[in-house]
Every structure is written in structure tokens, then in C-alpha cells.
Design a protein around this motif. Structure first.
Motif, mmCIF file in Angstrom:
data_model
loop_
_atom_site.group_PDB
_atom_site.id
_atom_site.type_symbol
_atom_site.label_atom_id
_atom_site.label_comp_id
_atom_site.label_asym_id
_atom_site.label_seq_id
_atom_site.Cartn_x
_atom_site.Cartn_y
_atom_site.Cartn_z
ATOM 1 N N ASP A 123 0.470 0.281 -5.395
ATOM 2 C CA ASP A 123 1.252 1.458 -5.039
ATOM 3 C C ASP A 123 1.366 2.418 -6.230
ATOM 4 O O ASP A 123 1.407 3.638 -6.061
ATOM 5 C CB ASP A 123 2.655 1.002 -4.606
ATOM 6 C CG ASP A 123 3.270 1.931 -3.571
ATOM 7 O OD1 ASP A 123 2.557 2.808 -3.066
ATOM 8 O OD2 ASP A 123 4.473 1.756 -3.278
ATOM 9 N N ARG A 128 -3.951 9.513 -3.310
ATOM 10 C CA ARG A 128 -3.910 10.553 -2.270
ATOM 11 C C ARG A 128 -5.337 11.012 -2.043
ATOM 12 O O ARG A 128 -6.033 11.337 -3.009
ATOM 13 C CB ARG A 128 -3.102 11.758 -2.762
ATOM 14 C CG ARG A 128 -1.639 11.471 -3.035
ATOM 15 C CD ARG A 128 -1.004 12.646 -3.781
ATOM 16 N NE ARG A 128 0.450 12.541 -3.701
ATOM 17 C CZ ARG A 128 1.265 13.579 -3.548
ATOM 18 N NH1 ARG A 128 0.786 14.803 -3.486
ATOM 19 N NH2 ARG A 128 2.574 13.394 -3.473
ATOM 20 N N ILE A 129 -5.746 11.050 -0.824
ATOM 21 C CA ILE A 129 -7.127 11.419 -0.498
ATOM 22 C C ILE A 129 -7.111 12.524 0.554
ATOM 23 O O ILE A 129 -6.306 12.479 1.485
ATOM 24 C CB ILE A 129 -7.895 10.182 0.041
ATOM 25 C CG1 ILE A 129 -8.082 9.164 -1.101
ATOM 26 C CG2 ILE A 129 -9.239 10.582 0.633
ATOM 27 C CD1 ILE A 129 -8.694 7.849 -0.675
ATOM 28 N N GLN A 521 -2.217 7.700 0.666
ATOM 29 C CA GLN A 521 -1.918 8.850 1.506
ATOM 30 C C GLN A 521 -3.255 9.510 1.817
ATOM 31 O O GLN A 521 -3.979 9.890 0.890
ATOM 32 C CB GLN A 521 -0.988 9.814 0.748
ATOM 33 C CG GLN A 521 -0.465 10.952 1.595
ATOM 34 C CD GLN A 521 -0.231 12.228 0.797
ATOM 35 O OE1 GLN A 521 -1.162 12.837 0.277
ATOM 36 N NE2 GLN A 521 1.028 12.640 0.693
ATOM 37 N N GLY A 524 -2.639 13.778 4.017
ATOM 38 C CA GLY A 524 -1.210 14.062 4.143
ATOM 39 C C GLY A 524 -0.405 12.981 4.834
ATOM 40 O O GLY A 524 0.818 13.084 4.915
ATOM 41 N N ARG A 526 0.476 8.742 5.324
ATOM 42 C CA ARG A 526 0.340 7.380 4.771
ATOM 43 C C ARG A 526 -0.284 6.470 5.803
ATOM 44 O O ARG A 526 0.132 6.429 6.923
ATOM 45 C CB ARG A 526 1.716 6.818 4.416
ATOM 46 C CG ARG A 526 2.247 7.479 3.200
ATOM 47 C CD ARG A 526 3.397 6.736 2.596
ATOM 48 N NE ARG A 526 3.672 7.362 1.321
ATOM 49 C CZ ARG A 526 3.075 7.003 0.186
ATOM 50 N NH1 ARG A 526 2.240 5.997 0.149
ATOM 51 N NH2 ARG A 526 3.349 7.641 -0.930
#
Lengths: 526, 526
Positions: A123, A128-129, A521, A524, A526
Motif C-alpha cells: 500500500d 496510481r495508474i 488506483q 481514478g 481503487r
């Protein structure tokens, strides 16, 4: 295990000159000097430790997280395995009781193991992708991916008051190693033997887990020479420090004067206000007085979260509280302070408070001739207007010393909270009938403190995911982070974005099929 | 909409003295001075704006996030509604083309609306909750909850090169307002009229959405007076700045010298290395040369992500690239620079490069007499050893100016990357046959840059969740954050932990039944 009195630099153990004086621990109970004599690191030792750390950085930071996790767990196992040798040496060097040190050892090893879990969960990478949008008009969007990467080698300064949990393998070391940063520890001069024992446990873990050599070093020396040299070294990329306001501010100035300034996480000074709300105070004045003094005098008050300031409305309930607390202070058994320097500073702090106009002594603890560095607890009182008008009353006195500030209205409590500097903690004791007043105070407490407690005492700091041990200046130099708990790994990370990264070059954390099973994420969500 | 030439302080619009000189925009195409004359803020205006911001902080920060989101959207709608008046004024003040400014306006309003979404999703609060364990031995655990809270009033400095997206209602303003921080903007003196138009749109949104008055102010003045006064003011708790290295470093020094130091997010200087890997270069030298010059000369090169450094192995493929790029530079149409000062600095930077030993001019663009502040693009070349040995070659020349550095081996490319300072971006152009070499370079690029691009050019910065527009010193003063994208809200937040918080006092974000439906980490699990 025999103490060698050596620096630990990478995988080596090396002595050094003590011609210009060395470092010896002093037993604060007996006053005796404890062998061995430790050398003082000079430029040679700093150079070698920093170059090894620099050389270790890229290989260490790119190891699979499971390997870093195994290293942290091996360090914890090795520390546990030292057994009574560690607690006995720590007792001799600090005067802290055995049960406390055993608890602190458990906490220290628990922190290392917690970070192993944090690494495995992933975590902390904050992945973020966002997928490519080749058809988007007027401009296509390339794929974008963000993750956290480690800052680089870190210098950690051991603290006097937690010889295990905030020292060689303490919170900052565990967080930095977990993040992927090599660590160079400056041992606190008050507990060099404890430092050596723990340092060897970490060094051995690094060897047995085949870590790059420079991932960990331990040096002895002074703050003004070794400490400054580490913070100035261009290879060091962040600093963790727990200690005095002057010490932290000096490191911060040095870090900021570098050609490349670096982050300094200094925990410095806090008086930890406790507000006793009227209904709760009326109902429980005596119990609050006893509980307060238990928190105040625990460990001779040598906690950054020691409750140094009590705020309450004037009246008979407050007088009952003060009377009970005063009696408890008078009964408190003398305890040793950690070092002769802390003893001197405590005496000076108490004398300064005693000399302030409109401040009166409520009670002081028993004197003793059986301790070399005794703490005789002190409780003072004053009024809100006096407190607001005199900055000297806002300074921390490290040790069991507190000030009761009598307020004549909620508005005056608010004025005191507004006049106060930043704090690690702030506390309210309250019952339901006090909630309306608490609602008026809470926004001010949030602005001033990193942790807000209800019906508790600030001296326990849970190691967990939600903890914040930090706060606005001068409690720390950077209120945006915590030094305790899993979130402290963020001190040693920074984000990097990869644009149109080919799958073949992607680290596992960013691969399309998420082979590590990380929480990510994506677009936008999760 | 008529320009009034007034400061906007809270809900008021007020003139001021221009006796000591005022601020006028200059059209960089024609050289003409544009009315009106703007006053320079003094201590009176700073005091009023700061006190209003301070007074607004608690009420604003405690508004329901939906209200803050509506305010951001109203500001975006109002900016859109200014229509051609805004783009026309911005064209006159900056010389930037209409299409670019229309795109930038869309981006600016898009940023405000993105942060409204971020607020509604609530992910930015980073809520972590751990339930009480009353039965735990030896010590029970109280309940603990962590969330992010805003830092306090923020000073934002408008940038010259993005009169909308990094200015009055640009990224830092949007992120700070979203975080719950009132904002005082120092308008960039190069586009005061554009600033006034946007400022009035934000002011009107604050009024119509019933925000606390001090949530937004806009002041005109110099960096050395107004800028310094804002950063020194004890009510200001963070600073956002995009501009020169000297300007950023000066603000940083001031912020650190305060009795209470505060974070400064300064974006300063970057030369954005682009590595052309051999197989890709061999296959596409000419196309790469053309694409490079298109990126280099876009907007006269006035981007912080302008590609100022090309690295490649010596050889015929590199010569083909240089020849093509040189031809494209010679053909590039002259474009206006933003201000006379930037024009002067560009001329000096080019002259300095021209004077360096072992640096040769590849090509320069066409001269013109039709622009007051023309940019004549320049392309230079040198060798890796020369670059490594001469720090003057590492400095950014703001505008369309680049240096090709010829390397004789991969090891030498690595040496150049290691010798380089921190960067906003680093790029590799590569094909599959280059991946093995890319694997050797990627760790060095990660250490030096905030964003790593593959087969692209760095001048486009997508506003999204994964973007990192930031990087190690001196590209920014704080590599731990981004100034673009949703993650930039974290610049203006700090964590607070609540221990044993009574449900009746809990904000909605922390209530047991999660009435806002936030993503939360509970007992270590999401």
C-alpha cells in the motif's frame, strides 16, 4: 556478548582514536562510568559510511520487497535474541526499569515486523495508474503510472529517552530501511553499549540476508562534529532526529544551507496541553489528579508526550484536582533522570519557572541522596493571563514538571490554546455534558497538535496504522509526517511518474497484470 | 468587463497608491504598455488580506466538502464565462497564441473541477481507523483514527509562463482551496490584467457560494516586498511558487528563517534530459530531430519541461539527428518571449553558452525586427567530458535553447546522468533492442527526475491522478510532492490522529457508519 567499543561501518567493526576524548556511558543511578570507552568518528569514518551507503542505495532500493522485509524481520529476531544482556546494559546506561525496557524492546522489534508487513502489503507504494487514451481529442493521452521511490541514504540520530524504540533500530531506522534507504545511525552518547548491541544485531541481519554492505552503519561521536558532518554530506538525502529544540534547529539550519537542501524530521519540544472540561472535572477531580500525576511522573517524565500543561476553569473542582495532584506529587518516589546533562537542564527549567512572576509552586516530590541524577517532580500553577503574557511559561521542561493554568472562561481557554505553539498531543477530559464546549475547542486543538486524545493521557504512543506522532512547529520540524506507526515510511519516499512505460521495462508494481497483487488506483478508482 | 486596476482583498476591490511606481503589463510583441496601472501592495494590504485569511481558515476548513467543491466549480464556471475577454487580454500581456491560451483556460477550469471531484471522493483525507481493543493485554488499545487536515492560509505566486494554469486560479490555488486553505495570490507582474479578470471570477464565486470572506485575495506588487512580506507573515502556513531558481531560493530562505518555518513548494529550474538510445536513434534520427525541435520551440521554449539536454552515443546516427535538428532550428519561426526580463535573461544565457570552451553552436533560428522580445532558438553541442567538467552547462536557459551532449559509451551516459542535478523530467527514446541499455539507465533517471517519459517529449503535462510535476532539487524545493494533478492537494495537508474520539464529536469522515461513504483503511484493511 562482549562490547567491543567499535564503530560498525557496513559489515566491518572498527576501533578509532580516543586521543581527543572518547564516549563513555554514565550510570545515572550510581554515577559510575561504564566501560568500554567508545571512539569519536571523524571524517574518515563518515566518508566510508556515506560512500558505502551511497553504493548500497541503488541495489538495496531495487531488491524485491520480500527481501527487505526478511531483513527487517531478521534484525528483529536478532535483537530479541540478545535477551537480558540488552535490557541489563540499557538499565545500567539509562536508569530505566527492566519492565519498561522489556516493553520497549518488544515495541522496537514489533516496529520492524510491522514494516515487514507494510512492505508485503505494498500500500505504501501508492500506485496510481491511468491507461492510455490514444483516441482522445484534441490530444491522445499516454499511459501514466505513479509510485513512491526511496529518497536515498538517511542519517538517523538516536534519542536519549528511548534507548531502543527511538534509537539505533528505532522508528526512523525501521521506516527508512523499509522505504529502501540505507541508514547511518549516530548513536546517542548516553547509551553507546545498548547502541552497539542493537547495531550488531542489525549488522548481522544485513550480512545473513545478503543485503548490500552499506545498508547500515553505526557511528559514535558528538552532535556538533559527527552530527553536522552527516547532515552536510551530499550523499545523505534525509535526516531523522529526536531530541532538544536547539539540537533539532541546528541540524535543520545545516540541512537547509546545503547546496541541495534535504528534509529533516526533527522531533523537538512539546508541553502537551490537557484540558479538563467542567462537568468531567466536577465529577472526577480526585481521580483525574491521581491519573495525571501517574502520567506526569512515569519514567521521570522523560517523554516527548509528557503532560506539561493543565487547563481548566477556576473553581472548587479545579482546587480539588490541584490538591489531589499536589499530594500525589509530594508522594511520588524519586526516579533517576537519564543523564547528567538532562539533570542539569531539568534543574534549570524548574528554577526558571520558580522565578517567574505570578507562578506558584503547588508541590514538589521527595528529595533523595541515593541517585546521581534524581528527578524531584514539580507542579506549578498560574493564571491564563500570566501564561499568555509570558513566553517562558510555554517552554518544555524535560522531566516531570507541569503547570496548571487557571482560566476564567471558555474564551480564555481558547486564547491560551491560540497563544500556544505546536504540540505533539492535546487532550480533553470530558463527559457528555461537556460535548458542546468540546466542540468549540476541537478546531483549535486540531490546528495545534498532531494527536488529540479524549479521556486518556498522552504518554502512551501506540505503534499502528492510524498513529500520528508529530505536529506543528516546534513539536516537530515537519508537521506533514509522523515518526511512529506505519505512515512514517512516507518520510523517506517521493513520487515518480512513468509516462508510456513499456511493459517490458515496468517494475512488478506497475505491470498490467499486477503480479504482486498490490492495492492500486486505476483510472481514478481503487 | 472593464479592468479596474485594484487589489482584490476578500470581497472588496480596492485601489492603492502608485506614487512609488505601479505595475503595467507590456505587450511583448509590440512593446506597448497596457493600461491600467496597478498599485503595489504594502503592509496595509498584506495585513488585511492575511487577517481575513486567518479569520476565514477555521470556518472554511470545516465546511462540508460539497460546499468547497461547489465553490471550485463556480470559480471554473465564472472563468469560462469571461470568454474572449480573458484570452484576448492574456494574448496582449504574454504574446502567447489564442489556441494555446484557450487550451490553458480549459486546463485551468478542468483542474478546479478535478479538485471538486477529489473532494467528493474523499480519498485525499487518507482516513485510517483502528478499533479499540479493550481486552488486549498487557495494555488495552484505545480507538485511533487518522485523517488529513489543512495547514492554514497559503500564499501562491503566479508564474509568468502559464498566465492561467499556474497563476491566480492555477494548480496551487486549486489544490490549496480544495484542501481547505484560504489563498492569497501574489499576481505575476507580467499579466496583471489577466490576473484581475481571473481573480474577480474567483472572488465572485466565493461571494455567490457564501464562502467566508477571506478565502481568497489577490495582491499586486514586487517579489522583494510583497512576496517577502507574505512569506514572513506568521499567519501564512505554506507557499506555492513557480519561477526562477534565485526567486524560489530567496523565498525558501525567508520561510526557513521565520520563528516557525513553513513548507515552500518552489518549482525552479530543470533542463529535462532526453536520452536517445542507439537502435531507436539509428532507425529514426531524422524524425526524432524534427520532433525534438517542435518540442524545443513550442511556446518559444518557455516551459519548465522544455527539453534542454540531449544525450546520445557518438556516431553517424547522432550526426543525422543533429543535422536534422539544426535544419529545423534554422527554419523555426521567431516567437515572442513573455517579458523584457525573460528576453534579457535568454540573451545572457545564450551568450554564456556561446562563450564556454568546447561548446559549439549547431544552429540558431531566424532573427526578426517585428517582435519587441523575440526568441531566436539556439542549439549547441558538446562532449560528455566537457559537460561533466563545467557546471555552467548544467544551468537552465529559459526559452528555446538546448545542448546536445555526445557520449562515447553507456557508462559515460551514466556519468552524465549522475553528475546532473535534479530534474522535473527525464526521457528515453528507445525500441525493443534498446531495452537492455534502458534497464541500466532507468535507476539513475528515477533518482534524478520526478517524471520519466518513454518515446515522448516532456512539454505536455497531463492533469490527472498519476502525474508528478516535481522532482529533486533544484527542479523543486520539495521532491516529495507534485504541483500538477490530484495528488498536489497533499501539499496543503497534514495528518491528525484522534484517540478515543467520542462518536458524538466525530466529524462525518470518521463516524462509525461512514455516512460519507469514504474509502477508509480500517484495522489495516481497506
Amino acid at each position: 556478548m562482549t562490547l567491543e567499543g567499535h564503530h560498525l561501518i557496513g559489515f566491518t567493526s572498527q576501533g578509532g582514536s580516543t586521543d581527543g576524548g572518547g564516549i563513555s556511558a554514565i550510570n545515572p543511578v550510581s554515577g559510575e562510568t561504564l566501560a568500554p570507552l567508545y571512539p569519536m568518528a571523524g571524517q574518515t569514518e563518515v566518508e566510508r559510511a556515506c560512500q558505502l551507503a551511497e553504493d548500497a542505495f541503488l541495489p538495496y532500493s531495487r531488491l524485491p520487497v520480500a527481501d527487505r522485509a526478511a531483513f527487517l524481520e531478521a534484525a528483529a529476531d536478532n535483537i530479541d535474541a540478545i535477551g537480558d544482556t540488552l535490557t541489563e546494559r540499557a538499565m545500567a546506561e539509562t536508569g530505566l526499569p527492566k519492565a519498561r525496557l522489556e516493553g520497549e524492546r518488544g515495541r522496537t522489534c514489533g516496529q520492524l515486523r510491522l514494516f515487514a508487513e507494510v512492505l508485503r502489503s505494498g500500500d505504501y507504494l501508492g500506485v496510481r495508474i491511468e491507461d492510455a487514451l490514444p483516441e482522445r481529442t484534441p490530444m491522445p493521452r499516454p499511459s501514466l503510472a505513479q509510485q513512491q521511490v526511496p529518497l536515498g541514504p538517511v542519517a538517523v540520530f538516536g534519542a536519549s529517552n528511548f534507548p531502543l524504540a527511538f534509537s539505533v533500530a528505532g522508528g526512523d531506522t525501521a521506516a527508512a530501511l523499509a522505504a529502501g534507504c540505507p541508514v547511518i545511525v549516530k548513536a546517542h552518547s548516553a547509551h553507546p553499549g545498548t547502541s552497539e548491541l542493537v547495531g550488531r544485531a542489525v549488522q548481522q541481519a544485513a550480512k545473513s540476508c545478503s543485503m548490500p554492505e552499506g545498508v547500515f552503519s553505526l557511528l559514535y561521536g558528538s552532535g556538533s562534529e559527527l552530527g553536522q558532518a552527516l547532515v552536510k554530506d551530499p550523499r545523505i538525502q534525509a535526516v531523522g532526529f529526536t531530541g532538544s529544540r536547539n539540537g533539532g534547529a541546528a541540524l535543520l539550519r545545516t540541512a537547509q544551507a546545503r547546496p541541495q537542501p534535504i528534509p529533516v524530521y526533527a522531533e523537538m519540544s512539546s508541553i502537551n496541553p490537557v484540558v479538563l472540561l467542567p462537568q468531567q472535572l466536577e465529577a472526577n477531580a480526585e481521580a483525574l489528579g491521581d491519573a495525571f500525576v501517574a502520567s506526569l511522573t512515569m519514567g521521570a517524565g522523560q517523554f516527548c508526550t509528557n503532560p506539561g500543561l493543565i487547563l481548566a476553569l477556576s473553581g472548587t473542582a479545579l482546587e480539588r484536582f490541584v490538591e489531589q495532584a499536589g499530594a500525589a506529587v509530594r508522594e511520588a518516589a524519586p526516579q533517576p533522570l537519564l543523564t547528567p546533562d538532562i539533570h542539569t537542564a531539568y534543574q534549570q527549567g524548574v528554577a526558571q519557572l520558580t522565578d517567574q512572576p505570578d507562578v506558584s509552586l503547588v508541590a514538589k516530590g521527595k528529595a533523595t541522596v541515593h541517585l546521581a541524577c534524581p528527578c524531584q517532580p514539580h507542579l506549578f500553577r498560574t493564571t491564563a493571563n500570566t501564561f499568555i503574557g509570558n513566553d517562558a511559561l510555554h517552554d518544555e521542561v524535560f522531566g516531570a514538571c507541569a503547570l496548571v493554568v487557571e482560566c476564567d472562561s471558555v474564551a480564555q481557554i481558547q486564547q491560551v490554546l491560540t497563544a500556544m505553539e505546536g504540540q505533539l498531543t492535546a487532550t480533553m477530559h470530558l463527559e457528555e455534558a461537556d460535548y458542546a464546549m468540546a466542540d468549540q475547542l476541537l478546531p483549535l486543538l486540531e490546528r495545534r497538535a498532531g494527536r488529540i486524545l479524549f479521556n486518556g493521557w498522552p504518554t502512551g504512543v501506540e505503534v499502528c496504522h492510524s498513529m500520528v506522532h508529530g505536529g506543528p512547529w516546534p513539536s516537530t520540524s515537519d508537521s506533514r509526517t509522523t515518526s511512529v506507526g506505519s505512515a512514517s515510511i512516507q518520510r523517506f519516499l517521493r513520487p515518480v511518474c512513468y509516462q508510456a512505460l513499456p511493459e517490458a521495462l515496468a517494475p512488478d508494481s506497475l505491470k498490467a497484470d499486477n503480479p504482486l497483487g498490490l492495492p492500486r488506483q486505476v483510472n481514478g478508482k481503487r
